[in-house]
Motif scaffolding. Structure first.
Motif, PDB file in Angstrom:
ATOM      1  N   THR B 245      80.506  10.009 -20.987  1.00 26.62           N
ATOM      2  CA  THR B 245      80.769   8.590 -21.261  1.00 26.62           C
ATOM      3  C   THR B 245      82.202   8.442 -21.740  1.00 26.62           C
ATOM      4  O   THR B 245      82.912   9.427 -21.927  1.00 26.62           O
ATOM      5  CB  THR B 245      79.761   8.003 -22.259  1.00 26.62           C
ATOM      6  N   LEU B 280      78.187   7.322 -17.979  1.00 27.88           N
ATOM      7  CA  LEU B 280      77.543   6.133 -18.559  1.00 27.88           C
ATOM      8  C   LEU B 280      78.570   5.037 -18.771  1.00 27.88           C
ATOM      9  O   LEU B 280      79.513   5.210 -19.550  1.00 27.88           O
ATOM     10  CB  LEU B 280      76.889   6.492 -19.896  1.00 27.88           C
ATOM     11  N   GLY B 281      78.405   3.952 -18.092  1.00 30.96           N
ATOM     12  CA  GLY B 281      79.271   2.788 -18.289  1.00 30.96           C
ATOM     13  C   GLY B 281      80.665   2.968 -17.711  1.00 30.96           C
ATOM     14  O   GLY B 281      80.977   3.940 -17.022  1.00 30.96           O
ATOM     15  N   ASP B 285      84.062  -0.854 -20.999  1.00 29.32           N
ATOM     16  CA  ASP B 285      82.913  -1.180 -21.863  1.00 29.32           C
ATOM     17  C   ASP B 285      83.115  -0.659 -23.286  1.00 29.32           C
ATOM     18  O   ASP B 285      82.572  -1.204 -24.246  1.00 29.32           O
ATOM     19  CB  ASP B 285      81.627  -0.548 -21.300  1.00 29.32           C
ATOM     20  N   LYS B 311      75.197  -0.643 -26.833  1.00 34.72           N
ATOM     21  CA  LYS B 311      75.647  -0.679 -25.432  1.00 34.72           C
ATOM     22  C   LYS B 311      75.344   0.674 -24.758  1.00 34.72           C
ATOM     23  O   LYS B 311      74.854   0.721 -23.632  1.00 34.72           O
ATOM     24  CB  LYS B 311      77.161  -0.973 -25.436  1.00 34.72           C
ATOM     25  N   ASP B 314      71.650   1.158 -24.025  1.00 31.33           N
ATOM     26  CA  ASP B 314      71.269   0.445 -22.791  1.00 31.33           C
ATOM     27  C   ASP B 314      71.601   1.287 -21.568  1.00 31.33           C
ATOM     28  O   ASP B 314      70.804   1.394 -20.637  1.00 31.33           O
ATOM     29  CB  ASP B 314      72.008  -0.897 -22.690  1.00 31.33           C
ATOM     30  N   GLU B 315      72.798   1.863 -21.580  1.00 33.73           N
ATOM     31  CA  GLU B 315      73.231   2.666 -20.433  1.00 33.73           C
ATOM     32  C   GLU B 315      72.387   3.931 -20.296  1.00 33.73           C
ATOM     33  O   GLU B 315      72.038   4.343 -19.184  1.00 33.73           O
ATOM     34  CB  GLU B 315      74.710   3.025 -20.575  1.00 33.73           C
TER      35      GLU B 315
END
Lengths: 494, 320
Positions: B245, B280-281, B285, B311, B314-315
């Motif tokens: 991430t 992720l993302g 973000d 956040k 969620d990912e």
């Protein structure tokens, strides 16, 4: 590129030495051209645009030198020459200082001129003034532009001295022995270079964290404690000593490897007993320049004792300002000028009285008291403005309180220094402290590099033990130069 | 004869110089510099917490952006999964960080690599004092596994001035590691920083600190690719899931419409893509405005940490 940088040691220096060995087989002229081009490229690495500044200065001064030589009875060219050099230096170095002061005094808002101080301008300007004056006196009769360019550009002395006289160089390069390999010079030069490198990388840079810490406290709007101020200034006195000594050793050593002997520029100044003696040992070639081209023309001490003292004050003030465009430098010079005046005055006073002479000599004229005074003067030299200097002086004399707790207590603000006193204070690096007494012993009692290499006499090949020792410190210093942070020489700023 | 003498002197002095360097490194290996002790104590304490976790877990690995950016209590609550914040210092580099965590990774565990942008510039041979101090100190096991040439090169770059800290450590041997760790950053039992309350930095300070790995040109070094491949090999072998991430950082105005930033971010995205790691993302973000920052462009305050973690959860839920 710095002398202690790995690129210089592993690339530039071997290329120069190899080129020098090859060109020596051809002719003196070829050597000079090779060294001029190498020196110019060395200078260009810092800032390519500066080469135009130095080239302009060299061409104009050479032409002026020719005019002075040709019209030796006229004073006009020497006046133009000196005025040109002073204005040239003034424009690059002092314009913004002047504008700043005009703005303050007359409450104006003139814009500063966007100019960068060309590297070594103070050094090559003084060297060229000396050339013009000596040409006027008749002691120089040069018409050769190559020799003149070499005299100014020769890279070991270009950036931070020694301030060389033309006569000192010309004698050596017109000598046929210049074309022969001198193993004594080469070995002695390498040893001296290694000693200088170790002084810079191990000693000067090693303790630089302490004065940096002291000035970081000031920059972050805090007040240093009495211990921080004393430790910081003591360390700066040692740092600048080793830094300048290192540069002088490396410059002279490099020149020796190229078959040229530069004048000694540094001779254990902290062993001096009084300030006059100090200036005979610290930046020797600058002191000689100021003496020969300023103090003596002003009348020296021939016009009475008081006038002599005033001349010394004036010369040292100019010397102070030469170091940098700032009031702190000017006052630093005045401080030294005053000390020189007082020394002359007290020497005269002591002439008749044996008892007071002995007592005073013991109390005032000794290396420890002089070191104390010099350390006090470094406050002005190192401070960026009067406010910083004032705060340090106040802290040194306990006028900011006798708080010694911050340096040695077990609780600090910074996370790196809070850990029950285990981790060192990040401002004043306590782990360097044990080196300070060792360095003091070194500067006061041990023989200096001039003595070890025999620079004051005929240069002989250093003993195998010394060569061996120098090689070890060379390799260790080379290893340090591979590390990330390298510091410039302090005198590079002038 | 003359040349033999010269060669002998040069060889002997070179040998002695290496000997001195070896002694210095050994002194540091036995008496670590305070910086290395500080970093190692942080790792040790986090490993101690990690050891206590039973069952499957998710571990967030990175520098201080993780310590100051991900709330593992929140992750545990929302995902009903054990979570550990293994955010230490960016300067330690990815191999030291993952190398330590890997001892506690079991099949079924998840590791989220949340590297600061500086890590994408990782090049073993131009590392900082902290890294060198760790490699030739508490992390000597990691050092010994490096290729011979790299070890030699790192030794040559070992800062000799660390010797004075080693002497200092030798004299001051009575320190308590736990104290050093606690007084540095405050961590809870899941490795989250707890001292990041409020804001101690200003918008101007944040604006004045654009990240060099974003705004300046560079390429990813071979060292990092090799390290990442080793991490993935380990993960495949031990059936550990790996995600990457983006680090939480300040949304600097100079990043807007900056071609270099866009190019660099593309390079970093391709890096993970080429390795076959799910990311992720998007970098944007994790870029937040100034009110969410504690004391630097990578350190979020409590409010920012909560926002960032939600956040990320969620990912994570999307991919799991």
């Amino acid at each position: 590129m710095l002398f202690q940088e790995k690129d210089f040691i592993l690339l530039f220096m071997p290329i120069i030495l190899l080129g020098f060995i090859i060109s020596r087989r051809i002719s003196i002229k070829f050597i000079l051209i090779f060294l001029i081009l190498s020196s110019a490229s060395f200078y260009c690495i810092y800032n390519i645009y500066n080469i135009f500044v130095i080239t302009t200065s060299i061409i104009i001064n050479f032409l002026l030198g020719l005019c002075i030589y040709k019209y030796s009875k006229s004073n006009i060219f020497i006046v133009i020459g000196i005025a040109f050099n002073v204005l040239y230096l003034g424009f690059f170095k002092y314009s913004n200082f002047l504008i700043e002061n005009i703005n303050i005094i007359f409450n104006k808002e003139y814009d500063f001129i966007n100019i960068e101080l060309p590297l070594a301008i103070s050094f090559f300007t003084f060297q060229q003034i000396a050339y013009l004056v000596d040409t006027k006196k008749g002691s120089i009769k040069n018409k050769d532009f190559t020799i003149y360019s070499f005299f100014i550009l020769f890279f070991p002395q270009l950036i931070a001295g020694p301030i060389v006289r033309f006569q000192q160089i010309i004698k050596q390069i017109i000598n046929p022995s210049f074309l022969k390999y001198n193993s004594n010079y080469f070995t002695a030069g390498f040893c001296l270079f290694s000693i200088g490198m170790a002084k810079k990388l191990i000693m000067a840079d090693g303790i630089s964290t302490i004065p940096e810490g002291l000035f970081f406290i000031l920059e972050t709007n805090r007040i240093p404690s009495i211990s921080e101020a004393w430790i910081g200034m003591l360390a700066f006195a040692l740092q600048i000593y080793f830094d300048f000594s290192a540069y002088s050793d490396m410059a002279i050593g490099l020149a020796l490897m190229l078959g040229i002997r530069l004048p000694i520029n540094f001779d254990s100044p902290y062993k001096a007993l009084d300030i006059v003696d100090f200036w005979r040992r610290w930046h020797i070639t600058l002191s000689q320049f100021l003496r020969d081209y300023l103090y003596i023309p002003l009348g020296g001490n021939r016009l009475g004792k008081l006038r002599g003292c005033l001349n010394a004050l004036l010369v040292m003030t100019i010397g102070g300002l030469w170091h940098g465009a700032s009031w702190t430098f000017l006052f630093w010079g005045m401080f030294h000028g005053t000390l020189i005046g007082l020394t002359h005055f007290s020497r005269n006073l002591l002439k008749g009285s044996h008892f007071s002479s002995v007592v005073l000599r013991r109390i005032i004229f000794n290396r420890y008291f002089l070191f104390f005074l010099i350390t006090l003067s470094w406050v002005l030299f190192r401070s960026e403005n009067f406010l910083q200097a004032k705060i340090i002086y106040q802290s040194l004399f306990g006028m900011n309180g006798l708080d010694i707790t911050r340096s040695f207590s077990t609780y600090f603000i910074n996370e790196n220094i809070r850990c029950n006193g285990f981790l060192p204070n990040s401002e004043i690096d306590l782990t360097v402290l044990p080196f300070l007494p060792l360095f003091l012993i070194h500067i006061w009692y041990l023989p200096n590099s001039n003595h070890l290499i025999g620079l004051k006499n005929n240069i002989k090949k250093p003993s195998y033990i010394l060569q061996f020792f120098c090689l070890i410190i060379f390799f260790i210093s080379l290893k340090i130069s591979l590390e990330e942070t390298l510091y410039e020489f302090i005198y590079f700023n002038f | 004869m003359h040349y033999i003498k010269i060669i002998t002197i040069v060889s002997l002095s070179l040998l002695i110089s290496f000997f001195i360097l070896e002694i210095t490194i050994n002194l540091h290996r036995n008496n670590h510099s305070p910086g290395a002790i500080f970093s190692q104590s942080m790792i040790d304490n986090k490993l101690e917490c990690l050891q206590k976790i039973e069952g499957n877990k998710i571990i967030f690995i990175g520098g201080s952006n993780v310590a100051y950016g991900i709330d593992c209590k929140l992750v545990r609550e929302k995902m009903n999964l054990n979570a550990m914040n293994f955010g230490c210092m960016v300067g330690l580099g990815p191999e030291i960080l993952f190398g330590n965590v890997s001892k506690f990774l079991k099949p079924g565990d998840t590791a989220v690599l949340c590297w600061e942008y500086e890590t994408y510039r990782f090049d073993r041979r131009s590392q900082n004092l902290n890294y060198l101090g760790m490699m030739m100190g508490p992390q000597k096991d990691v050092f010994e596994k490096l290729p011979l040439l790299d070890r030699f090169y790192l030794k040559l770059h070992f800062p000799l001035n660390l010797v004075r800290y080693s002497i200092f450590s030798l004299v001051n041997s009575t320190h308590d590691l736990n104290d050093i760790y606690k007084c540095g950053w405050s961590f809870d039992e899941l490795g989250n920083v707890t001292s990041n309350l409020g804001t101690t930095t200003s918008k101007t300070d944040l604006e004045n600190s654009p990240l060099a790995p974003l705004i300046s040109e560079h390429e990813i070094h071979q060292d990092l690719i090799l390290i990442a491949n080793k991490i993935l090999d380990f993960a495949n072998k031990h059936k550990v899931k790996i995600y990457a991430t983006w680090p939480n950082t300040y949304r600097n105005s100079s990043y807007n419409c900056n071609r270099q930033v866009a190019t660099n971010l593309e390079i970093y995205k391709s890096f993970w893509k080429n390795l076959g790691v799910d990311v992720l993302g998007e970098p944007e973000d994790a870029m937040l405005p100034e009110q969410y920052f504690y004391d630097s462009v990578y350190h979020l305050n409590r409010k920012g940490t909560e926002l960032r973690t939600l956040k990320l959860i969620d990912e994570l839920l999307l991919v799991q």
